[in-house]
Design a protein around this motif. Structure first.
Motif, PDB file in Angstrom:
ATOM      1  N   THR A   1       0.032  -2.661  -4.344  1.00 25.20           N
ATOM      2  CA  THR A   1      -1.318  -2.788  -3.801  1.00 25.20           C
ATOM      3  C   THR A   1      -1.642  -4.199  -3.314  1.00 25.20           C
ATOM      4  OG1 THR A   1      -2.280  -3.375  -5.928  1.00 25.20           O
ATOM      5  CG2 THR A   1      -2.113  -1.009  -5.421  1.00 25.20           C
ATOM      6  N   GLU A   2      -2.631  -4.261  -2.441  1.00 22.01           N
ATOM      7  CA  GLU A   2      -3.145  -5.547  -1.969  1.00 22.01           C
ATOM      8  C   GLU A   2      -3.753  -6.335  -3.117  1.00 22.01           C
ATOM      9  OE1 GLU A   2      -6.005  -4.618   1.051  1.00 22.01           O
ATOM     10  OE2 GLU A   2      -4.465  -4.240   2.557  1.00 22.01           O
TER      11      GLU A   2
ATOM     12  N   ASN B   1       0.804  -1.218   0.000  1.00 23.22           N
ATOM     13  CA  ASN B   1       0.000   0.000   0.000  1.00 23.22           C
ATOM     14  C   ASN B   1       0.840   1.272   0.000  1.00 23.22           C
ATOM     15  OD1 ASN B   1      -2.507  -1.367  -0.103  1.00 23.22           O
ATOM     16  ND2 ASN B   1      -2.321  -1.803   2.071  1.00 23.22           N
TER      17      ASN B   1
END
Length: 97
Positions: free
Chosen positions: A37-38, A24
């Protein structure tokens, strides 16, 4: 580290791994911006052994971070010279054909 395996029907699995503190965040190098990002690297943490196991048979690999790239180097999957630096963060991609 965060680990996610993307299953694709024709191109083989893509293993994405990043160091824990990078999830993140956004890294920049000149005009290049990379969002960690996840959605791509996952929400599940993985041990070093789990990362090594996932990397062993992966057709495609995307790595972000000092620890995970060091694991790939130790396994002989990539060399430091073939990694790019985004600031002080190494990034490696591996494709097996």
């Amino acid at each position: 580290m965060y680990l996610k395996v993307h299953h694709t029907p024709n191109a083989g699995d893509v293993v994405a791994v990043c160091d824990r503190e990078l999830l993140n965040t956004t890294l920049r190098r000149g005009d290049v911006e990379i969002c960690i990002t996840e959605g791509f690297y996952g929400r599940e943490t993985a041990t070093e052994e789990e990362v090594r196991s996932a990397l062993k048979g992966a057709a495609n690999v995307n790595l972000m971070g000092k620890r995970v790239v060091a694991i790939a180097i130790d396994m002989g999957l990539v060399s430091a010279e073939n990694c790019i630096m985004i600031g002080d963060v190494p990034h490696a991609q591996i494709f097996r054909i």
